[in-house]
Enzyme design. Sequence first.
Site, PDB file in Angstrom:
ATOM      1  N   ARG A   5      35.576  12.731  80.786  1.00 30.31           N
ATOM      2  CA  ARG A   5      34.595  13.033  79.748  1.00 30.31           C
ATOM      3  C   ARG A   5      33.405  12.099  79.824  1.00 30.31           C
ATOM      4  O   ARG A   5      32.493  12.216  79.018  1.00 30.31           O
ATOM      5  CB  ARG A   5      35.248  12.885  78.381  1.00 30.31           C
ATOM      6  CG  ARG A   5      35.564  14.223  77.695  1.00 30.31           C
ATOM      7  CD  ARG A   5      36.249  13.868  76.396  1.00 30.31           C
ATOM      8  NE  ARG A   5      36.262  14.874  75.396  1.00 30.31           N
ATOM      9  CZ  ARG A   5      37.291  15.667  75.140  1.00 30.31           C
ATOM     10  NH1 ARG A   5      38.337  15.661  75.894  1.00 30.31           N
ATOM     11  NH2 ARG A   5      37.235  16.493  74.117  1.00 30.31           N
ATOM     12  N   ARG A  47      37.868  27.073  62.238  1.00 26.02           N
ATOM     13  CA  ARG A  47      39.299  27.155  62.535  1.00 26.02           C
ATOM     14  C   ARG A  47      40.141  26.683  61.341  1.00 26.02           C
ATOM     15  O   ARG A  47      39.837  25.664  60.737  1.00 26.02           O
ATOM     16  CB  ARG A  47      39.555  26.246  63.747  1.00 26.02           C
ATOM     17  CG  ARG A  47      40.795  26.491  64.503  1.00 26.02           C
ATOM     18  CD  ARG A  47      40.655  26.112  65.960  1.00 26.02           C
ATOM     19  NE  ARG A  47      40.274  24.713  66.165  1.00 26.02           N
ATOM     20  CZ  ARG A  47      39.910  24.230  67.341  1.00 26.02           C
ATOM     21  NH1 ARG A  47      39.861  25.011  68.405  1.00 26.02           N
ATOM     22  NH2 ARG A  47      39.576  22.970  67.466  1.00 26.02           N
ATOM     23  N   ARG A  84      31.147  15.616  67.513  1.00 25.91           N
ATOM     24  CA  ARG A  84      31.804  15.937  68.799  1.00 25.91           C
ATOM     25  C   ARG A  84      30.820  16.614  69.759  1.00 25.91           C
ATOM     26  O   ARG A  84      30.813  16.338  70.963  1.00 25.91           O
ATOM     27  CB  ARG A  84      33.020  16.846  68.555  1.00 25.91           C
ATOM     28  CG  ARG A  84      34.162  16.095  67.888  1.00 25.91           C
ATOM     29  CD  ARG A  84      35.222  17.029  67.370  1.00 25.91           C
ATOM     30  NE  ARG A  84      35.955  17.721  68.428  1.00 25.91           N
ATOM     31  CZ  ARG A  84      36.799  18.716  68.205  1.00 25.91           C
ATOM     32  NH1 ARG A  84      37.016  19.143  66.969  1.00 25.91           N
ATOM     33  NH2 ARG A  84      37.426  19.290  69.212  1.00 25.91           N
TER      34      ARG A  84
END
Length: 232
Positions: free
Chosen positions: A96, A134, A177
């Site tokens: 990442r 979600r 994020r």
Amino acid sequence: MPGVKTAGRIVVLLGAPGVGKGTQGIRLGRELGWAHVSTGDLLRAARRDGSVLGLEARKYMDAGKLVPDGVMVDLVREHLAGLGSGRGVVFDGFPRTVQQAEALDRALAPEREVSAAALLDAPEAVLFKRISGRRSSPGGRVYNVYFDPPRRDGVCDETGEPLIHRTDDQPDTVHTRLAVYREATAPLIGYYEAKGLLVRVDAEGDIDQVYAGLRAAVADRKPAADRAATGS
Ligand code: AMP
């Protein structure tokens, strides 16, 4: 043939949070018989076990930040050692950062190397809704308030239990994020492009379409050393 890398292939899945790396990575691993290594899953397992690593990781994960590179590299190196070198690996959520990518290259050398980095690509506005919308039931049924809502707000259709909105799926954390992805992870696109390893996959369509694009893009790629040796 000297220099030819015969061990299992290594594919890295790149892409912003919510783009489907987990779903696609699991399927690719299953269909090719390769290991699927999700560092997010490894960290969540460490949290469930209550290990020191899990406790350390928790504060970063809940804030939508990256766990420090040193911690991640040790975790992946240890996990790779347990897999053996004959088997292909699909990495999901690792590397990442460029530092993690360099550490992965060093950990694989000299027997192995990354054979492809597949960038799953979708607009950020779609990803924001996919993650922040979600909701999951305690039993694991997942809904999305935008794309697949429960019949009654906040309640599971099947069990009537209240639905959970994960800490790292809260809108503020999702913004963090996505920003972390842009700043720390997106530079990997250039990193793998410079090595001739980047393949782009349109990840806006349905799961099967995306998978077909991914499968076609990565499965037959060979490590750079093989391609150089065979001229393919
Ligand atoms: P994921 O399930 O891949 O979205 O990962 C969930 C969270 O775990 C991320 O938001 C990070 O906090 C952490 N994490 C997972 N993989 C890495 C990584 N390679 N480097 C740093 N942090 C990571």
